[in-house]
Every structure is written in structure tokens, then in C-alpha cells.
Write a protein that holds these residues in place. Structure first.
Motif, short mmCIF file in Angstrom:
data_model
loop_
_atom_site.label_atom_id
_atom_site.label_comp_id
_atom_site.label_asym_id
_atom_site.label_seq_id
_atom_site.Cartn_x
_atom_site.Cartn_y
_atom_site.Cartn_z
N ASP A 21 -0.86 7.11 14.38
CA ASP A 21 -1.38 5.83 13.64
C ASP A 21 -0.70 5.91 12.11
O ASP A 21 -0.49 4.60 11.76
CB ASP A 21 -3.04 5.87 13.88
CG ASP A 21 -3.38 6.98 13.38
OD1 ASP A 21 -2.67 8.14 13.20
OD2 ASP A 21 -4.76 7.05 13.15
N ILE A 22 -0.75 6.80 11.57
CA ILE A 22 -0.40 6.90 10.11
C ILE A 22 0.92 6.36 10.01
O ILE A 22 1.31 5.60 8.95
CB ILE A 22 -0.62 8.33 9.47
CG1 ILE A 22 -0.26 8.36 7.90
CG2 ILE A 22 0.12 9.45 10.09
CD1 ILE A 22 -0.79 9.50 7.55
N ASP A 24 2.60 4.50 12.41
CA ASP A 24 2.83 3.16 12.77
C ASP A 24 2.39 2.36 11.51
O ASP A 24 2.80 1.26 11.41
CB ASP A 24 1.95 3.03 13.90
CG ASP A 24 2.81 3.51 15.11
OD1 ASP A 24 3.97 3.67 15.03
OD2 ASP A 24 2.15 3.76 16.28
N ALA A 25 1.30 2.71 10.91
CA ALA A 25 0.62 1.70 9.79
C ALA A 25 1.70 1.58 8.61
O ALA A 25 2.10 0.63 8.00
CB ALA A 25 -0.55 2.50 9.20
N TRP A 26 2.59 2.74 8.35
CA TRP A 26 3.67 2.68 7.30
C TRP A 26 4.57 1.92 7.84
O TRP A 26 5.25 1.03 6.94
CB TRP A 26 4.01 4.29 6.94
CG TRP A 26 5.09 4.29 6.10
CD1 TRP A 26 4.83 4.18 4.77
CD2 TRP A 26 6.41 4.36 6.23
NE1 TRP A 26 6.21 4.38 4.07
CE2 TRP A 26 6.99 4.65 4.85
CE3 TRP A 26 7.17 4.75 7.36
CZ2 TRP A 26 8.40 4.85 4.67
CZ3 TRP A 26 8.55 5.06 7.13
CH2 TRP A 26 9.28 5.09 5.86
N ALA A 28 4.73 -0.61 9.97
CA ALA A 28 4.10 -2.06 9.89
C ALA A 28 4.26 -2.76 8.75
O ALA A 28 4.54 -3.91 8.64
CB ALA A 28 2.80 -2.01 10.64
N ARG A 29 3.88 -1.73 7.56
CA ARG A 29 4.15 -2.34 6.35
C ARG A 29 5.59 -2.63 5.89
O ARG A 29 5.70 -3.61 5.05
CB ARG A 29 3.47 -1.23 5.29
CG ARG A 29 1.86 -1.23 5.44
CD ARG A 29 1.67 -0.71 3.90
NE ARG A 29 1.92 0.81 3.69
CZ ARG A 29 1.34 1.72 4.21
NH1 ARG A 29 0.30 1.60 5.14
NH2 ARG A 29 2.00 2.93 3.79
N LEU A 110 2.17 12.61 7.28
CA LEU A 110 2.96 11.41 7.33
C LEU A 110 4.40 11.66 7.63
O LEU A 110 5.01 11.11 8.49
CB LEU A 110 2.75 10.50 6.33
CG LEU A 110 3.73 8.99 6.15
CD1 LEU A 110 3.28 8.17 7.45
CD2 LEU A 110 3.62 8.45 4.78
#
Ligand code: NAI
Length: 787
Positions: A21-22, A24-26, A28-29, A110
Motif C-alpha cells: 500500500d505504501i 501504491d500510494a506513492w 498514485a501521487r 517504501l
């Protein structure tokens, strides 16, 4: 009924996925794509290409293809930032490197997850090996920055460094490159590999987060075209490259004669030697770390297992059994041993090589691998030493297994490669281990261990594995310059000498003989049958043999077979050089007269001979003092850094100072155990040919010091192209510098080229300890210690 035994036998690992998730969030940004990191900020994304996840084929991100203009902007930013960055001083820079290390630690998870997604390597490796080594590298080099003024006095930064790295250890290679460069006060333009640019971009964000001054670190993404633009940019002072030998060669050619410093860390086909008395279980685990680590995509992978005949069968059985237990699959699963191959292109390359190997008769023993971009661990038997699988770098989880009879056979097989990056030696006998370690041609030797790395030791290869070291003090030297930069003075091209038939008297009645060439300890007539007239202050003073390609080949052959000189003790070599000094001193008057005949004044001639004699003593004195080092590496090892000679060094000498120019270069080479083929001053070769008798009476073994007179540039090129020459030192025209360096790309020789006349050979710049470093390469031997 299910019994406990049944359960134990059928028990398997359950999935143990690392959360993504960590990452993927990066990602996505940055869904709109990544720009380059230039002058402290990200550019707008442009000319985007997709970066995929090899394990699934899914798109991870889009990244910009760097153009020549992007590279130019990055180089300009780096250039502008460099003086201030250097002026910060060691402590000032150390604070930033410490901060970078700390912030990488804070973002460790990350970075590890992105690395595994992007490259396909198992999370166990990115989490426990790659990222910790990155942190260690940054801290270690923060330390060097802190100690700059004490440990590297009288040095300065080289300037702007262009660094191009591969995809197998994306973040670790970045750390290996940027940490020493920044510590030494350089600024950087780095290009990550096109398959794996993401952790470099994440690190750029971390650099911004710690407030690294603008322009100190610039990251430009893209493929080989972007790399070529960096390497070829005029504003780059030093190029550091890790990747394939093929591209390394291209870079050598591209930078030839540019004056850019160059270090190359290239391919390998490293031997893994298992002796009859080895701890076989430990050696099997060694193989796991040697070739099945990082899917075998490791430049120093132990890809050629050489095993003593007496234990070969048992070892093969143990290996096959171990291979079956290796789990190939999801890189993010913490139980995975072997992840995905970096890219379908690389997978196809491996498959192609394996098909070729099979066609040549290799028998493949394989574990299993899931569908997709995966390749099973593989052991190839029945491979001939000259076959594809034995010679080509496969860069996949594939090892060959070859039995050997005696340790001498093992050395011959180990060295039967054009590479020389690393070697592993397994034996319980310390004498045997160290004996083999001395004989293998490799920049790194691991005794009873393999693929161990540490920031405190140098890493880098011999032969076509490249030159230069990364890590420790050795690695820092690659990013430091001495003295003030020298302005290039254009040197006139020397016209090729006019050929005269040998023994001709056409050059004047006072000439009574043609000086011959000197090779294999004997004087020899030039193959061409011609000589050339040597002009003196008052007309011709003699004739010198007009050497050609064949003479150089003969001289190299003589030199190549005089390898015992490199194995002699420093003390023995010193004795020969002292004797040379004595014999030269005995003929001081004769040499002074010879130099006067070329037009040197009496005092200058005397001074040149006296300085030559002193230099003989000085380099003789150094012959047994070029101590190596004992590096403090990981807990249970010591690492011995040994200076070894390059082998055969070709030297094209400066025109002026006919005696000193030759001896100032030949002596450091000889002192360190190299053999020399020298082309003396083309215009005044007779001071060199007068040396023959001195050499004859100085116990210099035949073939150690060879002299071929004649056209400098033509002969230098033959030396530069010769595969049995490991180093080429050239002092001549600007065009000659380009040609010699370009031609040296064949077997990737160590080069030292300078414009003739740029250095004062009679003064302090003509005698330096740095010449001894140029004449040596360092072998780092890892030895278990204090376990
Ligand atoms: P490569 O040598 O082409 O790529 C390494 C880096 O060089 C990448 O960043 C690439 O973009 C850049 N590059 C490519 N052409 C360039 C040029 N003309 N000028 C400047 N930079 C350039 O390696 P590649 O194609 O990714 O892999 C092919 C084979 O090379 C592998 O199968 C393996 O055998 C070997 N290899 C060896 C490595 C090592 O560490 N020794 C690392 C990567 C690959």
C-alpha cells in the motif's frame, strides 16, 4: 487418517506478502508521470515511457525520456552548484550525507517495496540487503567527507560527474555512485536504468527533503540515448559507468582523448572454486548466494562452479537437492528466494543463451518456476570451457558445473575468461585458499564466502570487467584530483621518420652503426630492414631501427612470457633496479655526452642523468613498500587489499628528455612488477638504445624491459590494440591521445594519456607516487576472521 508425519511431509509455506500500500500510494501521487530531478526540483513530465512490474507485467509508472536538452540543463545545474558544494568543506558535506542516510532509513520500507516491484527482486533481499547497504554506504561516505582534510590532503574534487547505472541493484548502484562523488565535493548527473528508475526518483525526493543544495544531485531518466548524451557532454569531468562490457567499450571509445576521467564496472563470469576439502554444505549455501541471489542478475555472480573431481558427484547431488527447495515467485512474498527476471527482454535473452547451450551439448538441471517473467534455478553440466554457457555472461539464475583435477587446473579454468571481476574459493585449508587467491585474476576474491559487500572495501574488476574501484579509500580516489588542473598545450604531430635501409651510411659519414631494438633481453634488428636518421644539434648523430607492428608483437610476446617478474618479491625487484642505478652511474659521462649531442647544455645534460639515477633509486626503494591495506569490513571478515601489477604496460615516451622521459615511466611500472614495452622518444631515441648495455649488466630478466624505436604514434596504436597488453601510457599529440584510448577499448586497458610537453619530466611532476598507483590494480581478498 492424517498423521503428523504426513503433515510434516506435505507442509508448505503459506503466503507471507509484504504490504504494498505504501508504494501504491506513492505511485498514485505520480500518476501523471515523473519528470527529471534537475537543479533541486522536478521538471514537468514529458516524452513518457512506461515502467512495468516484471512479476505481473502491470504498468507501475510513466517516466520521462531525457533529451539532450534535459541532460544539458542538468549538467549546467551541476556545474553551477559544484564550486559552492566543494567550498562547503568536508564537514559541511558530511552533514548532508548523514541526513541522506537517516532519511533513507526512515523511508526504508517504501524504498524496499518499490525496488521489489520495479526490479522483481525478493523483498527479503531489497529489505535486508539492498537498502541496508545503501544506508551503510551513505554513512561510510559521510565519514570520508568529514575526514577529507585529514585523510585526503592536497586533493580537490574532479568536478561534475556523469554516472550511468544498471537495473540489477538500482538503488544500491546509485548509492555506490553518488556517495563518494558527493563526499569528495563533486556534483552529479545520474541516469538510472530505463527498466528500474523508480527508487532513484524516490531518492531524489529524499534529497529535496533533506535540503541538499540545488544542482548538487541531478537525476535524468531515459534509455541508452540519454546515457550517451551524459557521457558525451562537454561539461562532464568524470564518467562512472556500471553495466554491460559492450556498452562500457562504447563509452571508452566515446570518451577517448576527451580528458574525462573514467571508471568502468562491467560484466563478469566469476569462478566459484570448490576444493576437495571444502565444507560442502557451506559451499552449497555459497552457491545459493552466488548465483541464485538476485535471480543471478549480479555482475560478480559465481556463474562457473569448478569442483574438485573427488567430491564432484556428491556436490552435484547436494546442489540439485538444494535447488529443489528454492521458492521462485512473487517478489513481495517474504518466503520467496528467487523473484522475477527484470524484464521480458532479459528473460528472452536468458532463454536464447540456454537454447544455444543445449544445442552445444549442455545438460540442464532445473528447479521449477511459475508462468510469467520467471526463470527456474538452473545447473548446467557437460559444458566445454569454450562453450557459450561457459563464456557468455548469462545474467540469470544459471550456473555451470565443471570438475577439475588439481588446484593448478582450477586456476587455469578460473582464469580462462576475458573477465576478471570476482572469484570464490572454498577450502578448509588456509594455505590452499591464499595460494589460489594469489593466482586468480579477479578484483575481488571471497574465501569461504561469496557476494559479500561492504562500503569499507573496494569493489571492481580486472581485465574486461573494467577498471577503477568503488568503496572505501580506493573508491574515493576515483573522485579526487591532485594539484591544479593542467592546461592542455597542443603538441605538434611528429612526422613519421624517413626510412633508410639499415646499415646505410646515407645519413652522413660519422654514423657508423644502426642502434637495434631490444626485446627478450637481446638486441634485435628491426623487422622492416630500415632505420631512420636521428638528428642532433649539429646534424645527424646516428641511426635507429625503424620498428614496426611485427617488432611490437615480438616485444609483447617476450614481455608476456616474463611474468615471473610480477611474482618476484619487491626486495628482488628492488635489487635489480638498484643495480641498474649503479650501472647507469658508472656510465654517467657517456650518457651526458649523448644528451649533449641532442643539443642539451652541459649542465642540463648532467642534471638529466643525475636525476635519472636518483629516480632508479627512488623507485627501487618503493618496490617493496607499496603496502596494501586491511579493510575493516563486516564483522567476521577482514579484507586484504593487495596491490598487483597490471601485467604488460606499453609506453610511448615523451619527446623531450630522452633518458628521463623513458625512465620516469618505465621505472614505476617495473618497480611494481609490470613488464614494459617502451617506444622511446622518436626524435632522440639513442639515449634509450644506449641503455641496452646497462640492462644487460643489471640482472634484468629477459623480456621484462623491451625497447622498440620508431614512429611513436604508429607503434603506440599497435600497443593499444594488442590483447596481451594490459596498460598503455601515451605522451604525444592530441590526435594520438584519442586514437590510443579508442584502440584500448578492445580489452579495456588501463590508459594514461597526456599531451607531449605538458609535464615537466625533469622536475617534481616527473616523479610521483601516483605513478605507482597507475602501475597497479587492487585485489580485495575477503578472509573469514574472528568468527
Ligand atoms: P546496458 O549496459 O545496456 O545498460 C546499463 C546502463 O547503461 C543503462 O542505464 C542503459 O540505459 C545505459 N546505456 C545503454 N547504452 C548506453 C550508451 N551507449 N551510453 C551510455 N549509457 C548507455 O545493459 P542492459 O542492456 O540493460 O543489459 C544487457 C546485458 O548486460 C545483461 O544481460 C547483462 O549481461 C549485462 N549487464 C551487466 C551489468 C553489470 O553490472 N555488470 C548490469 C546490467 C547488465
Amino acid at each position: 487418517m492424517t498423521t503428523i508425519t504426513d503433515i510434516l511431509e506435505t507442509m508448505d509455506y503459506g503466503p507471507a506478502p509484504e504490504a504494498r500500500d505504501i508504494a501504491d500510494a506513492w505511485l498514485a501521487r505520480h500518476a501523471d508521470g515523473f519528470g527529471h530531478f534537475i537543479n533541486g526540483r522536478f521538471t514537468d513530465p514529458a516524452d513518457l515511457f512506461a515502467v512495468t512490474e516484471p512479476a505481473t507485467g502491470a504498468n507501475l509508472a510513466r517516466v520521462s525520456q531525457g533529451s539532450a536538452a534535459d541532460v544539458d540543463a542538468a549538467v549546467k545545474a551541476a556545474r553551477k552548484a559544484q564550486p559552492k558544494w566543494e567550498a562547503l568543506g568536508g564537514h559541511g558535506r558530511a552533514k548532508y550525507l548523514y541526513a541522506l542516510a537517516r532519511h533513507v532509513q526512515q523511508h526504508a520500507r517504501l524504498l524496499a517495496v518499490i525496488e521489489s516491484l520495479d526490479n522483481g527482486k525478493p523483498i527479503r533481499e531489497s529489505r535486508d540487503i539492498d537498502v541496508p547497504l545503501v544506508v551503510r554506504h551513505l554513512y561510510h561516505h559521510a565519514g570520508w567527507a568529514e575526514l577529507m582534510e585529514d585523510e585526503f590532503p592536497k586533493t580537490r574534487a574532479v568536478g561534475v560527474c556523469g554516472q550511468v547505472i544498471p537495473w540489477n541493484f538500482p538503488l544500491l548502484m546509485l548509492a555506490w555512485k553518488i556517495a563518494p562523488a558527493l563526499a569528495a565535493g563533486n556534483t552529479v548527473v545520474l541516469k538510472p536504468a530505463e527498466y528500474t528508475p523508480l527508487t532513484a526518483l524516490a531518492l531524489a525526493q529524499i534529497a529535496a527533503e533533506v535540503g541538499l543544495p540545488d544542482g548538487v544531485l541531478n537525476i535524468v531518466t531515459g534509455d541508452g540515448r540519454t546515457g550517451a548524451a551524459i557521457v558525451g557532454h562537454d561539461g562532464i569531468d568524470k564518467v562512472a559507468f556500471t553495466g554491460s562490457t559492450e556498452v562500457g567499450r562504447e563509452i571508452r571509445r566515446l570518451t577517448a582523448g576527451s580528458g574525462k576521467r573514467l571508471t568502468l564496472e562491467l560484466g563478469g563470469k566469476s569462478p566459484f572454486i570448490v576444493c576437495a576439502d571444502a565444507d560442502l554444505d557451506a559451499a552449497v549455501e555459497g552457491v545459493v548466494d552466488a548465483i541464485w541471489f538476485n535471480q543471478g542478475q549480479v555482475c560478480c555472480a559465481g556463474a562457473r562452479i569448478l569442483v574438485a573431481e573427488a567430491v564432484a558427484e556428491r556436490f552435484e547431488a547436494l546442489l540439485k537437492a538444494r535447488m529443489k527447495t528454492l521458492r521462485v515467485g512473487d517478489p513481495l512474498d517474504k518466503c520467496t528466494d528467487i523473484g522475477a527476471i527484470v524484464h521480458p527482454v532479459q528473460l528472452e535473452r536468458i532463454r536464447g543463451l540456454m537454447a544455444q547451450g543445449k544445442a552445444e551439448g549442455a545438460v540442464l538441471h532445473q528447479g521449477t518456476a511459475p508462468e510469467g517473467c520467471f526463470y527456474p534455478p538452473t545447473l548446467a553440466t557437460g559444458v566445454a570451457p569454450a562453450s557459450t554457457l561457459s563464456t557468455e555472461e548469462i545474467f540469470g539464475p544459471v550456473a555451470t558445473l565443471t570438475p577439475f583435477r588439481t588446484p593448478a587446473d582450477a586456476v587455469a579454468l578460473a582464469n580462462n575468461t576475458r573477465y576478471g571481476l570476482a572469484a570464490s574459493i572454498w577450502s578448509e585449508n588456509v594455505n590452499l585458499c591464499l595460494d589460489l587467491a594469489a593466482q586468480v585474476k579477479a578484483g575481488v576474491v571471497w574465501i569461504n564466502c561469496t557476494n559479500v559487500f561492504d562500503a569499507g572495501a573496494g569493489f571492481g574488476g580486472y581485465r574486461e570487467s573494467g577498471f577503477g574501484r568503488e568503496g572505501g579509500r580506493e573508491g574515493m580516489m576515483a573522485y579526487l584530483a591532485h594539484g591544479t588542473p593542467r592546461a592542455k598545450k597542443p603538441a605538434p604531430d611528429l612526422p613519421a621518420p624517413d626510412p633508410l635501409p639499415q646499415a646505410s651510411t646515407a645519413a652522413g659519414p660519422e654514423i657508423d652503426r644502426t642502434a637495434k631494438l631490444y626485446m627478450g633481453g637481446k638486441q634485435a634488428r628491426a623487422d622492416s630492414g630500415y632505420s631512420y636518421a636521428v638528428a642532433g644539434a649539429k646534424g645527424p648523430v646516428g641511426l635507429a631501427g625503424l620498428g614496426n607492428r611485427k617488432d611490437i608483437r615480438n616485444a609483447v610476446e617476450a614481455a608476456a612470457s616474463a611474468g615471473a617478474w610480477g611474482r618476484a618479491t619487491g626486495h628482488n625487484r628492488a635489487q635489480v633496479l638498484y643495480y641498474l642505478a649503479e650501472n647507469l652511474a658508472a656510465r654517467e659521462a657517456e650518457f651526458t655526452e649523448r644528451l649533449r649531442s641532442f643539443g642539451a647544455g652541459r649542465d642540463a645534460a648532467r642534471e638529466e642523468v643525475a636525476t635519472a639515477i636518483r629516480r632508479c633509486f627512488w623507485y627501487a626503494a618503493h618496490a617493496d613498500k607499496m603496502d596494501g591495506a586491511v579493510h575493516q569490513t563486516k564483522g567476521n571478515h577482514v579484507t586484504l587489499a593487495m596491490h598487483e601489477p597490471l601485467g604488460v604496460i606499453g609506453i610511448a615516451c615523451p619527446s623531450a628528455h630522452p633518458l628521463l622521459g623513458l625512465l620516469s615511466l618505465a621505472l614505476p611500472a617495473l618497480s611494481m612488477g609490470n613488464r614494459v614495452v617502451a617506444v622511446p622518444s622518436q626524435t632522440h631515441p639513442l639515449a634509450a638504445t644506449d641503455l641496452y648495455q646497462v640492462l644487460d649488466t643489471s640482472d634484468m630478466p629477459a623480456g621484462v624491459f623491451n625497447i622498440v624505436t620508431g614512429p611513436r604514434d604508429e607503434l603506440a596504436r599497435v600497443l593499444a590494440q594488442h590483447d596481451d597488453v594490459q596498460g598503455i601510457w601515451y605522451f604525444g599529440s592530441e590526435a594520438g591521445c584519442v586514437e590510443v584510448e579508442r584502440d584500448s577499448a578492445g580489452n579495456l586497458k588501463h590508459t594514461w594519456v597526456e599531451i607531449d610537453g605538458a609535464r615537466d619530466w625533469a622536475g617534481a611532476p616527473g616523479q610521483k607516487k601516483a605513478f605507482l598507483h597507475r602501475a597497479t590494480q587492487i585485489k580485495n581478498i575477503w578472509v573469514p576472521y574472528g568468527e
